[in-house]
Design a protein around this motif. Structure first.
Motif, PDB file in Angstrom:
ATOM      1  N   LYS A  90       0.843  -1.201   0.000  1.00  0.00           N
ATOM      2  CA  LYS A  90       0.000   0.000   0.000  1.00  0.00           C
ATOM      3  C   LYS A  90       0.879   1.252   0.000  1.00  0.00           C
ATOM      4  CE  LYS A  90      -4.164  -1.966   1.099  1.00  0.00           C
ATOM      5  NZ  LYS A  90      -4.168  -3.184   0.270  1.00  0.00           N
ATOM      6  N   SER A  91       0.335   2.327  -0.525  1.00  0.00           N
ATOM      7  CA  SER A  91       1.071   3.590  -0.460  1.00  0.00           C
ATOM      8  C   SER A  91       1.011   4.114   0.973  1.00  0.00           C
ATOM      9  CB  SER A  91       0.446   4.611  -1.399  1.00  0.00           C
ATOM     10  OG  SER A  91      -0.726   5.121  -0.804  1.00  0.00           O
ATOM     11  N   LYS A  92       1.867   5.089   1.254  1.00  0.00           N
ATOM     12  CA  LYS A  92       1.885   5.633   2.610  1.00  0.00           C
ATOM     13  C   LYS A  92       0.526   6.192   3.018  1.00  0.00           C
ATOM     14  CE  LYS A  92       6.664   6.732   2.991  1.00  0.00           C
ATOM     15  NZ  LYS A  92       7.683   7.728   3.295  1.00  0.00           N
ATOM     16  N   ASP A  93      -0.100   6.901   2.076  1.00  0.00           N
ATOM     17  CA  ASP A  93      -1.384   7.517   2.418  1.00  0.00           C
ATOM     18  C   ASP A  93      -2.449   6.465   2.674  1.00  0.00           C
ATOM     19  OD1 ASP A  93      -0.459  10.043   2.436  1.00  0.00           O
ATOM     20  OD2 ASP A  93      -0.876  10.416   0.314  1.00  0.00           O
ATOM     21  N   GLU A  94      -2.476   5.461   1.788  1.00  0.00           N
ATOM     22  CA  GLU A  94      -3.434   4.376   1.997  1.00  0.00           C
ATOM     23  C   GLU A  94      -3.184   3.706   3.344  1.00  0.00           C
ATOM     24  OE1 GLU A  94      -4.393   2.101  -2.146  1.00  0.00           O
ATOM     25  OE2 GLU A  94      -2.285   2.346  -1.613  1.00  0.00           O
ATOM     26  N   ALA A  95      -1.912   3.395   3.603  1.00  0.00           N
ATOM     27  CA  ALA A  95      -1.565   2.698   4.839  1.00  0.00           C
ATOM     28  C   ALA A  95      -2.008   3.518   6.046  1.00  0.00           C
ATOM     29  CB  ALA A  95      -0.067   2.437   4.898  1.00  0.00           C
ATOM     30  N   ARG A  96      -1.752   4.805   5.966  1.00  0.00           N
ATOM     31  CA  ARG A  96      -2.137   5.663   7.073  1.00  0.00           C
ATOM     32  C   ARG A  96      -3.654   5.656   7.248  1.00  0.00           C
ATOM     33  NH1 ARG A  96       0.353  10.307   9.025  1.00  0.00           N
ATOM     34  NH2 ARG A  96       1.822  10.182   7.314  1.00  0.00           N
ATOM     35  N   GLU A  97      -4.353   5.702   6.117  1.00  0.00           N
ATOM     36  CA  GLU A  97      -5.808   5.756   6.198  1.00  0.00           C
ATOM     37  C   GLU A  97      -6.397   4.452   6.766  1.00  0.00           C
ATOM     38  OE1 GLU A  97      -8.412   6.055   2.614  1.00  0.00           O
ATOM     39  OE2 GLU A  97      -9.465   5.165   4.335  1.00  0.00           O
ATOM     40  N   ILE A  98      -5.886   3.328   6.250  1.00  0.00           N
ATOM     41  CA  ILE A  98      -6.341   2.040   6.776  1.00  0.00           C
ATOM     42  C   ILE A  98      -6.089   1.964   8.281  1.00  0.00           C
ATOM     43  CG2 ILE A  98      -5.918  -0.451   6.762  1.00  0.00           C
ATOM     44  CD1 ILE A  98      -5.090  -0.177   3.855  1.00  0.00           C
ATOM     45  N   SER A  99      -4.902   2.417   8.686  1.00  0.00           N
ATOM     46  CA  SER A  99      -4.540   2.323  10.099  1.00  0.00           C
ATOM     47  C   SER A  99      -5.484   3.155  10.953  1.00  0.00           C
ATOM     48  CB  SER A  99      -3.115   2.812  10.311  1.00  0.00           C
ATOM     49  OG  SER A  99      -2.258   2.146   9.428  1.00  0.00           O
ATOM     50  N   MET A 100      -5.753   4.374  10.492  1.00  0.00           N
ATOM     51  CA  MET A 100      -6.632   5.241  11.275  1.00  0.00           C
ATOM     52  C   MET A 100      -8.016   4.621  11.380  1.00  0.00           C
ATOM     53  SD  MET A 100      -4.647   7.625  12.157  1.00  0.00           S
ATOM     54  CE  MET A 100      -5.349   9.208  12.525  1.00  0.00           C
ATOM     55  N   ARG A 101      -8.477   4.057  10.268  1.00  0.00           N
ATOM     56  CA  ARG A 101      -9.795   3.440  10.270  1.00  0.00           C
ATOM     57  C   ARG A 101      -9.833   2.261  11.259  1.00  0.00           C
ATOM     58  NH1 ARG A 101     -10.846   0.319   5.774  1.00  0.00           N
ATOM     59  NH2 ARG A 101      -9.603   1.769   4.527  1.00  0.00           N
ATOM     60  N   THR A 102      -8.787   1.433  11.205  1.00  0.00           N
ATOM     61  CA  THR A 102      -8.750   0.268  12.098  1.00  0.00           C
ATOM     62  C   THR A 102      -8.716   0.705  13.559  1.00  0.00           C
ATOM     63  OG1 THR A 102      -7.396  -0.749  10.385  1.00  0.00           O
ATOM     64  CG2 THR A 102      -7.613  -1.934  12.451  1.00  0.00           C
ATOM     65  N   GLU A 147      -9.848   3.407  14.817  1.00  0.00           N
ATOM     66  CA  GLU A 147     -11.149   3.939  15.171  1.00  0.00           C
ATOM     67  C   GLU A 147     -12.131   2.808  15.475  1.00  0.00           C
ATOM     68  OE1 GLU A 147     -13.825   7.438  13.162  1.00  0.00           O
ATOM     69  OE2 GLU A 147     -11.630   7.332  13.027  1.00  0.00           O
ATOM     70  N   MET A 148     -12.094   1.780  14.622  1.00  0.00           N
ATOM     71  CA  MET A 148     -12.996   0.645  14.787  1.00  0.00           C
ATOM     72  C   MET A 148     -12.834   0.009  16.174  1.00  0.00           C
ATOM     73  SD  MET A 148     -13.239  -2.514  12.197  1.00  0.00           S
ATOM     74  CE  MET A 148     -11.914  -3.500  12.836  1.00  0.00           C
ATOM     75  N   LEU A 149     -11.610   0.030  16.694  1.00  0.00           N
ATOM     76  CA  LEU A 149     -11.365  -0.564  18.013  1.00  0.00           C
ATOM     77  C   LEU A 149     -11.455   0.492  19.121  1.00  0.00           C
ATOM     78  CD1 LEU A 149      -8.387  -2.896  17.061  1.00  0.00           C
ATOM     79  CD2 LEU A 149     -10.766  -3.522  17.387  1.00  0.00           C
ATOM     80  N   SER A 150     -12.100   1.595  18.820  1.00  0.00           N
ATOM     81  CA  SER A 150     -12.171   2.773  19.693  1.00  0.00           C
ATOM     82  C   SER A 150     -10.800   3.164  20.229  1.00  0.00           C
ATOM     83  CB  SER A 150     -13.145   2.620  20.872  1.00  0.00           C
ATOM     84  OG  SER A 150     -13.795   1.406  20.888  1.00  0.00           O
ATOM     85  N   LEU A 151      -9.824   3.157  19.328  1.00  0.00           N
ATOM     86  CA  LEU A 151      -8.483   3.589  19.709  1.00  0.00           C
ATOM     87  C   LEU A 151      -8.120   4.880  18.983  1.00  0.00           C
ATOM     88  CD1 LEU A 151      -6.592   0.169  19.614  1.00  0.00           C
ATOM     89  CD2 LEU A 151      -7.130   1.496  21.640  1.00  0.00           C
ATOM     90  N   ALA A 152      -9.144   5.580  18.488  1.00  0.00           N
ATOM     91  CA  ALA A 152      -8.854   6.847  17.814  1.00  0.00           C
ATOM     92  C   ALA A 152      -8.129   7.757  18.784  1.00  0.00           C
ATOM     93  CB  ALA A 152     -10.149   7.496  17.347  1.00  0.00           C
ATOM     94  N   GLY A 153      -7.134   8.474  18.302  1.00  0.00           N
ATOM     95  CA  GLY A 153      -6.366   9.355  19.171  1.00  0.00           C
ATOM     96  C   GLY A 153      -5.129   8.687  19.734  1.00  0.00           C
TER      97      GLY A 153
END
Ligand SMILES: Nc1ncnc2c1ncn2[C@@H]1O[C@H](COP(=O)(O)OP(=O)(O)OP(=O)(O)O)[C@@H](O)[C@H]1O
Ligand SMILES: Nc1ncnc2c1ncn2[C@@H]1O[C@H](COP(=O)(O)OP(=O)(O)OP(=O)(O)O)[C@@H](O)[C@H]1O
Ligand SMILES: [Mg+2]
Ligand SMILES: [Mg+2]
Lengths: 202, 252, 242, 242
Positions: D114-126, D128-134
């Motif tokens: 994945k590109s850096k941006d994609e990777a970052r986006e997937i990571s943020m989404r994941t 968030e899904m585990l309520s680990l946003a932030g």
């Protein structure tokens, strides 16, 4: 063991940087990426172990362990020691930027030398291995002291007496390092000989 | 316990582009290391203190760190003036304290403190992870940076493991003394630490392999320079030019 | 009379981890000679912390501690405590650091000033008592989890303590090793405090139970939530219990 | 039909550690899409070893393995397996090797190309899904045990696997984190095999249970010993259960 910032002359600092870069480059080139966790986590252990103060008479010294690092990591000692010194600088301000190269060379080149001199001996039977490990531990500290002295003398010939004092001060440390290195190698020989270099080849 | 007391903060210096801070700290340190004239060295010490002030660091903690380092400098003061060739200032029994020796010690003290203070002000004011990424961006090899970050990550885990081993020795009546028994105990504690570290390294390698690791390192961090960064660059470059001027043009 | 039999007497002990969360809050505890006391409480309630405070591995922020009739406060006092009270760590890997079993078991006696021969003899005797005869030259690092636990117990018993603090000794053991441990504990003529999450194990090893909650000891709890092992014909389907 | 849904098919897998003790002995296992399978068994019965064999971290001495319809035997085959199956390690400190949370979670996606941006986006989404946003800029070693476990899970989920192998995910977690984990697992639309020693956790997370014993899988054990939490008026006295 290292030289403070602001002591050494320009040529000495630059030579240190060049040699440290060369040693680190060789160390990294030999470093298969499969072994990065091994080197990284062992170098973290060396970092922690070098914070240990062992008593010696009324005083105490902290361990250097560069001989042991050399025996276990070979050329990997260069990047490992560079990384450890960088962490020490950032976490404890034990050093700065200019002397990092010289300090890496002072600690790592004796380590690599000891690897070539004694690496093959420490997988032999204990009566050979333990004296070899002692020699590696003691010699690497002694040589580091000599290199430190040389760095001072090349900076200023009148540093000769200071250098002599520095080398002398390391004599008791040499003995302690030798004993601890021998005991540590003895421990590994019994518990996990596969960590010693050349174990798999023999 | 290992801590990074200066890494987090809200000063201007904390917010500067890390690459800039590293470059400036390096250039500044070398210039100070190569300077020999007192005007330049005094100016450097003042500038370093100024930057420490601007970084709004805990002065007490910084002073404690500097005290430790100045212990070594004290050693030089005790030895060099007595062993250096030159014109004698005064005599202590058979020994003479030379003018050249005292001046050299003074230079070393000024340089050493100026360099370490700038290091605290500029380099210790970023987390090591940021430092690693910035160094990567500045062209240091990825393998080395990876090694640095991995070592940093596990220093804490291993330190805790070591503390637990020490505790085990302690509750069984271990007291450090200058005996072979003490040395053996330390060697065993360290040996056990290395054996466990090695087992952990194996597991960490497995974890990396499971996530598709193939030897390439990626750095997610992007650094960008803001207008403040440009302003600071100008400030820092003028500092450096000033120091160079003081040392090599002999204005004063 | 009872006073003379006090092994541990804690008064108003408070403790806060550097992080800032108070773990013990004016806790009191009396533990007498001859007692076999169970200590239960949810994860993170501070049971392990309490044991470490008794051994002087952590220092309370306030409160008074008396152990075996003496007030203890400084490192020097705790050195004496450690000779008399043995602590079995929650994780056996924290306890064993010597290359071989014999060296590890003999470590304590040697530090207590015994001669090498005495230390070896005590160690061999202790290993035998735990049916670990023949283990003396095994490499500790290679032992199985259950074996590590028993050897850890041997290292503690070899110091011939007057009382034991056992931190989840049955944790991670299989049923056979658990049975063996129960046997050993009932065979010992020692007072002990035992932490465990397993009610079956508790029932077989202690005479009195205390709970821990909100940083305090609830003495002699009459009711506490606990676990039972039982077998169902169709354990995989949801089912009801009384 | 059923064959097409096979994710993991092991036949007669044997494994011996260098030490010489056979751990797996002609073991067979079928695991299908949509299944949520619990794996139980005593300490040292080889559960972790089995997971490592499936991921190709250890090589069986004999037997056949088919994963997602393909026979796997060599390192190259396993590289594909590791993209499709995520393993959650027993110790979260082994799994989180990057200095910050975001880097750790993005490590897998980046290695998958994945590109850096994609990777970052997937990571943020994941996260968030585990309520680990932030949590993305938190330093891994400063996380609490429960947080480490959840971030480990995030690192695995960020690779968008088709199935999970979870090695004692609830181990050492406090009750709240456990509840949260149960919630996350039920919310996932993923097949998984889960190892645990805790029956309550098991009951809430899996549909089918297998046991491991003597190096073999006992399929669909109908009866297995397990624990229940309940409260008694006088819990400290011996009492009977049906
Ligand atoms: N070194 C530490 N630093 C900060 N907090 C800690 C530390 N060790 C433990 N704690 C915290 O202190 C509390 C009590 O921990 P302790 O280990 O004493 O609990 P416990 O009752 O033994 O739990 P368990 O049943 O899980 O073993 C927990 O919330 C834990 O997170
Ligand atoms: N690296 C190793 N070398 C030699 N033997 C090992 C190694 N790892 C595990 N073993 C042994 O293999 C057996 C199976 O271990 P494994 O970790 O797979 O068990 P497990 O079922 O996961 O146990 P637990 O429930 O305690 O996690 C154990 O007897 C263990 O001692
Ligand atoms: Mg505990
Ligand atoms: Mg396991």
């Amino acid at each position: 063991m290292h030289i403070s910032e602001g002591v050494l002359s320009g040529p000495v600092l630059v030579s240190g940087i060049v040699l440290a870069a060369a040693g680190t480059a060789i160390g990294l080139k030999n470093l298969d990426y499969d072994r990065i966790p091994q080197i990284g986590i062992l170098s973290a252990s060396f970092f922690v172990a070098s914070l240990i103060h062992v008593p010696i008479g009324v005083s105490s010294v902290h361990l250097i362990l560069n001989g042991f690092v050399g025996l276990i990591l070979g050329w990997g000692a260069f990047p490992a020691i560079l990384v450890a010194l960088t962490l020490q600088a950032v976490l404890f301000q034990f050093g700065g930027i200019t002397a990092l190269g010289v300090n890496t060379v002072i600690m790592a080149s004796p380590a690599v030398l000891c690897y070539f001199l004694f690496g093959r001996l420490i997988i032999k039977k204990p009566s050979v291995a333990l004296p070899a490990a002692f020699a590696a531990g003691a010699l690497s500290v002694f040589l580091a002291g000599i290199l430190l002295g040389l760095a001072l003398v090349f900076t200023e010939k009148d540093f000769f007496k200071v250098s002599t004092i520095v080398v002398m001060a390391h004599l008791p440390v040499m003995a302690v390092e030798g004993v601890i290195t021998a005991l540590c190698v003895g421990f590994l020989k019994r518990v996990q000989p596969s960590m010693l270099p050349g174990y798999l080849r023999s | 316990m290992i801590q990074e007391p200066f890494a987090i903060g809200s000063s201007h210096i904390h917010r500067l582009d890390p690459r800039l801070k590293i470059l400036f700290a390096t250039a500044y340190s070398f210039i100070v290391a190569l300077s020999n004239r007192f005007p330049a060295l005094f100016a450097a010490l003042m500038l370093s203190l100024l930057l420490i002030g601007l970084a709004r660091l805990n002065v007490w903690k910084a002073a404690k760190r500097m005290a430790l380092v100045n212990g070594l400098i004290l050693f030089f003061w005790l030895v060099i003036p007595l062993t250096f060739e030159g014109t004698a200032l005064f005599h202590l029994g058979p020994l003479s304290v030379t003018r050249e020796g005292v001046l050299l010690c003074a230079r070393i003290s000024l340089k050493s403190n100026a360099i370490l203070l700038i290091f605290i002000a500029l380099v210790s004011t970023m987390p090591i992870t940021t430092l690693g990424h910035a160094m990567n961006r500045l062209g240091l090899p990825g393998k080395l940076i990876h090694l640095l970050l991995l070592t940093y990550r596990y220093v804490f885990v291993i330190d805790q493991e070591y503390q637990r081993l020490v505790r085990a020795a302690k509750i069984r009546g271990f007291r450090p003394e200058t005996t072979i028994n003490t040395y053996r105990t330390y060697a065993y504690l360290m040996g056990m630490l290395f054996v466990r570290a090695s087992a952990r390294a194996e597991r960490v390698h497995h974890a990396m392999v499971c996530r598709g690791f193939d030897g390439r390192f990626y750095c997610l961090r992007d650094f960008s320079s803001t207008r403040t960064d440009w302003a600071w660059s100008a400030f820092m470059i003028s500092i450096i030019l000033g120091l160079v001027g003081l040392e090599w043009t002999r204005i004063i | 009379m009872d006073k003379n039999n006090l092994i541990i007497n804690l008064e108003e002990i408070s403790f806060i981890y550097p992080g800032g969360i108070p773990v013990l809050d004016k806790l009191g505890l009396q533990f007498h000679r001859g007692e076999r006391l169970g200590l239960v409480g949810p994860n993170g309630s501070g049971k392990t912390t309490l044991f470490h405070i008794i051994m002087g591995l952590l220092r309370p922020s306030s409160g008074r501690m008396e152990i075996l009739g003496r007030t203890v406060a400084r490192e020097k006092d705790f050195r004496e405590v450690r000779k008399k009270i043995g602590l079995l760590f929650q994780d056996a890997d924290d306890q064993l650091f010597s290359p071989t079993v014999l060296e590890d078991v003999a470590f304590g006696p040697l530090n207590l000033g015994k001669s090498k021969d005495e230390a070896r003899e005590i160690s061999m005797r202790t290993l035998e008592m735990l049916s670990l005869a023949g283990f003396e030259d095994r490499i500790t690092h290679n032992l199985s989890g259950g074996e590590k636990k028993l050897v850890s117990l041997a290292t503690v018993l070899a110091m011939e303590p007057e009382a034991l603090l056992l931190d989840e000794p049955s944790n991670g053991l299989d049923d056979n090793t658990k049975e063996k441990l129960i046997e050993v504990l009932s065979g010992l003529d020692l007072s002990y405090i035992l932490i465990t999450h397993e009610a079956d194990f508790l029932a077989k090893t202690v005479d009195r139970i205390c709970g821990m909650e909100n940083g305090k000891i609830l003495t002699d709890i009459e009711s506490y939530p606990h676990y039972h092992l039982h077998e169902h014909a169709r354990g995989k389907y949801p089912h009801e219990h009384h």
